[in-house]
Design an enzyme around this catalytic site. Structure first.
Site, mmCIF file in Angstrom:
data_model
loop_
_atom_site.group_PDB
_atom_site.id
_atom_site.type_symbol
_atom_site.label_atom_id
_atom_site.label_comp_id
_atom_site.label_asym_id
_atom_site.label_seq_id
_atom_site.Cartn_x
_atom_site.Cartn_y
_atom_site.Cartn_z
ATOM 1 N N ASN A 104 48.258 41.818 37.105
ATOM 2 C CA ASN A 104 48.453 43.321 37.432
ATOM 3 C C ASN A 104 46.889 43.964 36.943
ATOM 4 O O ASN A 104 46.596 44.118 35.959
ATOM 5 C CB ASN A 104 49.381 43.719 36.396
ATOM 6 C CG ASN A 104 49.613 45.372 36.591
ATOM 7 O OD1 ASN A 104 48.719 46.009 37.411
ATOM 8 N ND2 ASN A 104 50.324 45.959 35.486
ATOM 9 N N TRP A 105 46.422 44.176 37.977
ATOM 10 C CA TRP A 105 44.909 44.560 37.755
ATOM 11 C C TRP A 105 44.941 46.267 37.320
ATOM 12 O O TRP A 105 43.688 46.567 36.855
ATOM 13 C CB TRP A 105 44.027 44.849 38.984
ATOM 14 C CG TRP A 105 43.656 43.454 39.646
ATOM 15 C CD1 TRP A 105 44.115 42.038 39.037
ATOM 16 C CD2 TRP A 105 43.099 43.231 40.720
ATOM 17 N NE1 TRP A 105 43.720 41.216 39.671
ATOM 18 C CE2 TRP A 105 42.682 41.588 40.832
ATOM 19 C CE3 TRP A 105 42.209 43.690 41.678
ATOM 20 C CZ2 TRP A 105 42.194 40.877 41.707
ATOM 21 C CZ3 TRP A 105 41.668 43.078 42.768
ATOM 22 C CH2 TRP A 105 41.351 41.915 42.577
ATOM 23 N N LYS A 106 45.970 46.752 37.214
ATOM 24 C CA LYS A 106 46.088 48.225 36.826
ATOM 25 C C LYS A 106 44.920 48.972 37.610
ATOM 26 O O LYS A 106 44.579 48.701 38.688
ATOM 27 C CB LYS A 106 45.899 48.327 35.404
ATOM 28 C CG LYS A 106 46.938 47.689 34.709
ATOM 29 C CD LYS A 106 47.024 47.662 32.946
ATOM 30 C CE LYS A 106 48.249 46.766 32.574
ATOM 31 N NZ LYS A 106 48.801 47.038 31.252
ATOM 32 N N SER A 138 50.006 40.856 26.638
ATOM 33 C CA SER A 138 48.830 40.150 26.055
ATOM 34 C C SER A 138 48.921 38.597 26.122
ATOM 35 O O SER A 138 48.793 38.026 25.257
ATOM 36 C CB SER A 138 48.932 40.423 24.533
ATOM 37 O OG SER A 138 48.520 41.870 24.240
ATOM 38 N N GLY A 153 48.494 45.304 26.421
ATOM 39 C CA GLY A 153 47.129 45.731 25.921
ATOM 40 C C GLY A 153 46.843 45.946 24.509
ATOM 41 O O GLY A 153 45.823 46.493 24.002
ATOM 42 N N GLU A 173 53.794 51.852 31.917
ATOM 43 C CA GLU A 173 52.848 52.800 32.014
ATOM 44 C C GLU A 173 53.532 53.913 32.841
ATOM 45 O O GLU A 173 52.970 55.307 32.917
ATOM 46 C CB GLU A 173 51.524 52.400 32.468
ATOM 47 C CG GLU A 173 50.701 51.504 31.021
ATOM 48 C CD GLU A 173 49.998 50.314 31.617
ATOM 49 O OE1 GLU A 173 49.421 50.437 32.788
ATOM 50 O OE2 GLU A 173 49.627 49.541 30.546
ATOM 51 N N GLU A 213 58.491 42.916 29.512
ATOM 52 C CA GLU A 213 57.257 43.533 28.894
ATOM 53 C C GLU A 213 57.512 44.422 27.597
ATOM 54 O O GLU A 213 57.673 45.527 27.979
ATOM 55 C CB GLU A 213 56.267 44.168 29.850
ATOM 56 C CG GLU A 213 55.860 43.558 31.130
ATOM 57 C CD GLU A 213 54.540 43.887 31.793
ATOM 58 O OE1 GLU A 213 53.727 42.885 32.055
ATOM 59 O OE2 GLU A 213 54.551 45.099 32.211
ATOM 60 N N HIS A 220 56.726 49.580 35.635
ATOM 61 C CA HIS A 220 55.932 49.466 34.679
ATOM 62 C C HIS A 220 56.023 50.306 33.388
ATOM 63 O O HIS A 220 56.096 51.793 33.767
ATOM 64 C CB HIS A 220 54.506 49.060 35.124
ATOM 65 C CG HIS A 220 53.380 48.464 34.100
ATOM 66 N ND1 HIS A 220 52.932 49.231 32.953
ATOM 67 C CD2 HIS A 220 53.135 47.384 33.979
ATOM 68 C CE1 HIS A 220 52.256 48.492 32.132
ATOM 69 N NE2 HIS A 220 52.251 47.304 32.659
HETATM 70 P P1 PGA Z 1 48.457 42.968 29.287
HETATM 71 O O1 PGA Z 1 49.350 43.646 30.381
HETATM 72 O O2 PGA Z 1 48.369 41.609 29.756
HETATM 73 O O3 PGA Z 1 47.047 43.575 29.133
HETATM 74 O O4 PGA Z 1 48.931 42.987 27.758
HETATM 75 C C1 PGA Z 1 50.231 43.238 30.772
HETATM 76 C C2 PGA Z 1 50.933 44.460 31.978
HETATM 77 O O5 PGA Z 1 50.773 45.577 31.315
HETATM 78 O O6 PGA Z 1 51.527 43.898 32.605
#
Ligand code: PGA
Length: 246
Positions: free
Chosen positions: A9-11, A208, A170, A95, A164, A93
């Protein structure tokens, strides 16, 4: 045995140059003994599709509209994603839920819109730190998944689910393999009550995941791979995580 899946997931990261290097690093490491996909920002879908077209690597988007088309400024529909060959779309997600106020039902509607066009939704569920500390983890993820199960009905088995924990995204604070497995087992049981195909479904862990913790997470009975954020931006790390899933 379920085949493992690792999704990057490149965000909101990337540039023409950085993407080309990253994709070259990933494609150069083929073959993989697991399924591998990257979910990239919308503007980069076209170049990603061109780069990966002749490989067995898959690509997708990070969100979609629940609508097919219409006056929805700034949104991107699933039919558009399908035109770019997207195999997956991440929906719900944390976010998106946190910064864009997405409700459980909106997430479910997006998942339904994706499946209607043959794009596999990767449905994210997960609790915040406050919810975990209040002992609400199970109730929260079950509520989030329940909306999707009811909306997808007989198609529920076609989604991918990603657990998640919000506190692990993150932050460098990864769930222990036991914590992650416990929630995955809850989700699998909920899916079993909804569909006879639950044991064939892919359940990812995200939050993470790094090269040094991936193998023990992926060794858990109900963890079928990972949704990778930060570590998906560095080819060597992402490839190492894919190797851990083989
Ligand atoms: P992360 O993000 O690996 O940087 O914790 C995972 C995600 O949000 O899909």
């Amino acid at each position: 045995m379920r085949r493992k899946l690792v999704v990057g997931n490149w965000k909101m990261h990337g540039s023409h140059k950085a993407n080309a290097e990253l994709l070259a690093g990933i494609t150069g490491a083929r073959p993989f003994g697991c399924d591998v996909a990257v979910c990239v920002p919308f503007p980069y879908l076209s170049e990603t599709a061109v780069t990966l077209a002749s490989t067995d690597l898959r690509w997708g988007a990070q969100d979609c509209s629940a609508h097919e088309q219409g006056a929805y400024t700034g949104e991107v529909s699933v039919p558009m994603l399908a035109e770019f060959g997207c195999r997956y779309v991440i929906v719900g997600h944390s976010e998106r839920r946190a910064y864009h106020g997405e409700s459980d039902q909106l997430v479910a509607d997006k998942a339904k819109a994706a499946l209607a066009r043959g794009v596999t939704p990767i449905v994210c569920v997960g609790e915040t730190l406050a919810e975990r500390e209040a002992g609400q983890t199970e109730a929260v993820v079950k509520r989030q998944l329940s909306a999707v199960i009811h909306t997808l009905a007989h198609c529920a088995s076609e989604m991918v689910v990603a657990y998640e924990p919000v506190w692990a995204i993150g932050t460098g604070k990864v769930a222990t393999p036991e914590q992650a497995q416990a929630v995955h087992a809850v989700l699998r049981a909920q899916l079993r009550a909804a569909t006879p195909q639950a044991d064939q479904m892919t359940l990812l862990y995200g939050g993470s995941v790094k090269p040094d913790n991936a193998a023990t997470l992926f060794a858990q009975a109900d963890i079928d791979g990972g949704l990778i954020g930060g570590a998906a931006l560095k080819a060597s790390d992402f490839v190492a995580i894919c190797r851990a899933a083989e």
